[in-house]
Design an enzyme around this catalytic site. Structure first.
Site, PDB file in Angstrom:
ATOM      1  N   ASP A 150       0.827  -1.201   0.000  1.00  0.00           N
ATOM      2  CA  ASP A 150       0.000   0.000   0.000  1.00  0.00           C
ATOM      3  C   ASP A 150       0.866   1.256   0.000  1.00  0.00           C
ATOM      4  OD1 ASP A 150      -2.540   1.259   0.184  1.00  0.00           O
ATOM      5  OD2 ASP A 150      -2.103   1.692   2.283  1.00  0.00           O
ATOM      6  N   THR A 204      -3.079   5.496  -4.360  1.00  0.00           N
ATOM      7  CA  THR A 204      -2.012   6.305  -3.765  1.00  0.00           C
ATOM      8  C   THR A 204      -0.691   6.132  -4.510  1.00  0.00           C
ATOM      9  OG1 THR A 204      -1.624   4.553  -2.137  1.00  0.00           O
ATOM     10  CG2 THR A 204      -2.995   6.382  -1.457  1.00  0.00           C
ATOM     11  N   THR A 205      -0.390   4.896  -4.903  1.00  0.00           N
ATOM     12  CA  THR A 205       0.872   4.674  -5.622  1.00  0.00           C
ATOM     13  C   THR A 205       0.831   5.398  -6.960  1.00  0.00           C
ATOM     14  OG1 THR A 205       0.855   2.491  -4.624  1.00  0.00           O
ATOM     15  CG2 THR A 205       2.514   2.898  -6.307  1.00  0.00           C
ATOM     16  N   ASP A 236      -9.217  -0.141   1.124  1.00  0.00           N
ATOM     17  CA  ASP A 236      -9.155   0.484  -0.200  1.00  0.00           C
ATOM     18  C   ASP A 236     -10.369   0.077  -1.030  1.00  0.00           C
ATOM     19  OD1 ASP A 236      -6.770   1.528   0.557  1.00  0.00           O
ATOM     20  OD2 ASP A 236      -5.557   0.640  -1.042  1.00  0.00           O
TER      21      ASP A 236
HETATM   22  P1  ADP Z   1      -2.558   2.220  -6.302  1.00  0.00           P
HETATM   23  O1  ADP Z   1      -1.935   2.466  -4.959  1.00  0.00           O
HETATM   24  O2  ADP Z   1      -2.266   3.346  -7.241  1.00  0.00           O
HETATM   25  O3  ADP Z   1      -3.986   1.839  -6.229  1.00  0.00           O
HETATM   26  P2  ADP Z   1      -2.113  -0.505  -7.071  1.00  0.00           P
HETATM   27  O4  ADP Z   1      -0.917  -1.309  -6.718  1.00  0.00           O
HETATM   28  O5  ADP Z   1      -3.394  -0.818  -6.406  1.00  0.00           O
HETATM   29  O6  ADP Z   1      -1.734   1.003  -6.891  1.00  0.00           O
HETATM   30  O7  ADP Z   1      -2.304  -0.627  -8.654  1.00  0.00           O
HETATM   31  C1  ADP Z   1      -3.332   0.002  -9.339  1.00  0.00           C
HETATM   32  C2  ADP Z   1      -3.126  -0.173 -10.820  1.00  0.00           C
HETATM   33  O8  ADP Z   1      -3.207  -1.561 -11.163  1.00  0.00           O
HETATM   34  C3  ADP Z   1      -4.226   0.518 -11.607  1.00  0.00           C
HETATM   35  O9  ADP Z   1      -3.636   1.215 -12.686  1.00  0.00           O
HETATM   36  C4  ADP Z   1      -5.085  -0.630 -12.102  1.00  0.00           C
HETATM   37  O10 ADP Z   1      -5.740  -0.335 -13.317  1.00  0.00           O
HETATM   38  C5  ADP Z   1      -4.080  -1.719 -12.269  1.00  0.00           C
HETATM   39  N1  ADP Z   1      -4.686  -3.054 -12.247  1.00  0.00           N
HETATM   40  C6  ADP Z   1      -5.394  -3.625 -11.260  1.00  0.00           C
HETATM   41  N2  ADP Z   1      -5.807  -4.862 -11.620  1.00  0.00           N
HETATM   42  C7  ADP Z   1      -5.348  -5.084 -12.869  1.00  0.00           C
HETATM   43  C8  ADP Z   1      -5.431  -6.176 -13.793  1.00  0.00           C
HETATM   44  N3  ADP Z   1      -6.076  -7.280 -13.480  1.00  0.00           N
HETATM   45  N4  ADP Z   1      -4.804  -6.039 -14.976  1.00  0.00           N
HETATM   46  C9  ADP Z   1      -4.145  -4.914 -15.277  1.00  0.00           C
HETATM   47  N5  ADP Z   1      -4.018  -3.860 -14.464  1.00  0.00           N
HETATM   48  C10 ADP Z   1      -4.611  -3.928 -13.269  1.00  0.00           C
HETATM   49 MG    MG Z   2      -4.881   0.184  -5.423  1.00  0.00          MG
END
Ligand code: ADP
Ligand code: MG
Length: 559
Positions: A71, A104-105, A397
């Protein structure tokens, strides 16, 4: 922000004469370099966690306690960073967490990339004010475009809501059980959603409580229409369950009232002692009698319960619990519709609530369910503390994501689809922008494409190939073409169920650009202490996961 006020003062023409011997000053280009490096270093530290294939980080604080997480905001908060610029980037994550709960990332990574691209523009002697203006224009345009790209959904479409929850949980500690958890989350949010007369959905997460329990599998997590009291009955002879029960929530002790501190009770003969004890006994009996008179079957008490009172309560067949958490009582007051009573003298039966109290013997806790309860409890289970902690972050989240989707109703395709589409539209928009600002708008577009690039990188794919394929698909008009990080193919991610709330993306664009602009505005750093001008992060932006080692100046205490 000491530095700012000082520089503001200087701008106003007030002389600043006194600087201590230890203080340091960095100006103009050096100040920008210093700030941009620090900010980028922070952004790079979290990049490797982005997306389903992102890795986790293990953070060890100075006391040796360990957090394992994916996270973004948690990583940045746990890192012991004492660089003022870096802290501005951490604020981006915190704002994103507060406003959107997820992304957030993404927000931090985009902020870092904006600054990296701004650095290139500064190299070309483009004035910071032009960059700032261009970024601002681009962010505004991007928000408009997000609204245009977003799909309005039927907010009662449970399947779609589950998909948003699953997308948010993919690649987290929640991954393995995400279908089960997504269902619980959607059910939970729907329980606390009310429709206004205008037909808007209002989600009140205050009525949603999360409880965690270690020792059982994540798959045994559950949703309870009601609350939990994680305590034992005070007496062995009390009932452990009560259906259709009148429930008293009490925050007064059922104990003998303390005599004044200074009063000494001098006992000269046994009779006197007996009288004294009798008086105490009577006081307790009276208190219990008052409870009995209200008709209560169950008492959840926030304070202590005297041994003798416990005995009386047991004799009356009343289930009593002591030292319940204040927050639990407040939550239960919603669940069973009761008042939290602070004075037994004035208690009436109207203060009582009504519901069912059942016992979970394995976990040694009570479930309290109300009739048409306002409150629900998500009971998260996991084998160990670390598992449960990361589970809770992931579920939090996803809860925010579903809540937003239910109240806002606009969603976007994930997997970088939206970022690539926005970049393409911003490049078109840039053509209409004159002057140096045009270059900044283009730099903004490039920065958004960091998201698909990093998603690819973290999945072990070639980020350039991926971006080329994605751009080609969008040029062909596939607005929802994104990256399938598992196969490496470009596909319609919306159709594939990778769906995100539009609000989180808008917020990420806003907070990233505002933070970048804040950093770019600074041309003078005056520090009372030592200011290390070591550059953080390597020049090329660092390999994924390499960001941690690349953190220089002022950021200590990590690992
Ligand atoms: P954040 O802290 O920004 O939410 P995450 O590690 O949760 O970071 O990653 C979010 C990113 O991962 C988003 O751009 C989302 O579209 C992408 N994402 C989530 N699931 C998938 C998936 N199954 N295939 C491709 N991208 C994905
Ligand atoms: Mg996320």
């Amino acid at each position: 922000m000491n530095q700012l006020t000082m520089s503001q003062r200087m701008q106003q023409g007030q002389p600043m004469i006194v600087m201590s011997e230890d203080s340091q000053r960095v100006k103009d280009k050096d100040a920008q370099d210093y700030n941009i490096s620090a900010a980028r270093a922070v952004a790079e530290a979290v990049r490797s966690t982005l997306g389903p294939k992102g890795m986790d980080k293990m953070l060890v604080d100075s006391m040796g306690s360990v957090t394992i997480t994916n996270d973004g905001v948690t990583i940045l908060q746990e890192m012991d960073i004492d660089n003022p610029t870096a802290e501005m980037i951490i604020e981006v994550a915190e704002t994103q967490e507060d406003e959107a709960g997820d992304g957030t990332t993404t927000a931090v990574a985009i902020a870092g990339e904006l600054l990296k691209n701004a650095e290139d523009l500064l190299e070309q002697d483009i004035h910071p004010t032009a960059i700032i203006k261009g970024f601002h224009m681009a962010a505004e345009q991007a928000r408009d475009e997000i609204d245009d790209i977003a799909t309005e959904i039927d907010t009662s479409d449970e399947e779609l809501l589950r998909k948003t929850a699953e997308t948010s949980m993919t690649g987290k500690g929640t991954e393995v059980n995400k279908e089960h958890l997504a269902q619980l989350i959607v059910d939970a949010v729907r329980q606390v959603t009310v429709e206004t007369e205008e037909g808007d959905n209002v989600v009140d997460l205050e009525f949603l409580n999360i409880e965690t329990q270690t020792g059982r599998a994540v798959g045994e997590s559950d949703l309870l229409v009601g609350g939990i009291i994680d305590k034992d009955p005070v007496h062995d002879n009390m009932p452990t369950e009560a259906t259709d029960a009148d429930i008293l929530l009490l925050n007064e002790p059922i104990e003998v009232e303390e005599t004044d501190v200074d009063t000494e009770v001098s006992v000269t003969d046994p009779d006197q002692l007996q009288k004294f004890l009798d008086r105490e006994e009577k006081q307790l009996k009276d208190k219990v009698q008052r409870i009995v008179d209200t008709g209560a079957d169950v008492v959840f008490c926030q304070k202590g319960i005297d041994d003798l009172a416990q005995h009386y309560l047991a004799k009356e067949g009343i289930l009593a619990v002591r030292r319940a958490k204040k927050s639990d009582l407040e939550f239960l007051s919603e669940v069973v519709n009761a008042n939290v009573v602070s004075d037994l003298e004035s208690v009436t039966e109207d203060d009582l609530g009504f519901g069912d109290v059942t016992r979970d013997d394995d976990d040694e806790l009570f479930y309290v369910e109300g009739d048409d309860a306002h409150g629900v409890t998500l009971l998260l289970r996991g084998s160990t503390d670390h598992v449960v902690d990361e589970l809770e972050r992931g579920v939090n989240d996803a809860l925010d994501v579903v809540a937003q989707t239910v109240s806002d109703g606009r969603v976007l395709a994930g997997g970088g689809a939206t970022e690539v589409e926005l970049a393409s539209r911003l490049r078109d928009y840039a053509d209409s922008v004159s002057g140096r600002e045009q270059l900044a708008v283009e730099a903004f577009a490039d920065s958004l494409e960091l998201v698909p690039r990093v998603l690819a990188e973290n999945a072990g794919l070639d980020s350039i190939d991926t971006l080329v394929d994605l751009r080609a698909a969008h040029d062909d008009g596939d607005v929802t073409a994104g990256l399938n990080v598992f196969s490496g193919d470009v596909e319609d991610t919306f159709e594939a169920g990778v769906v995100e709330p539009a609000h989180a993306k808008e917020q990420a664009v806003t907070s990233a650009s505002e933070a970048a602009n804040l950093v770019l505005k600074i041309d003078d750093i005056i520090s009372a202490g030592d200011l290390s001008t070591d550059k953080g992060g390597d020049e090329e932006g660092g390999a994924p996961g390499g960001g941690m080692g690349g953190m220089g100046g002022g950021m200590g205490g990590m690992m």
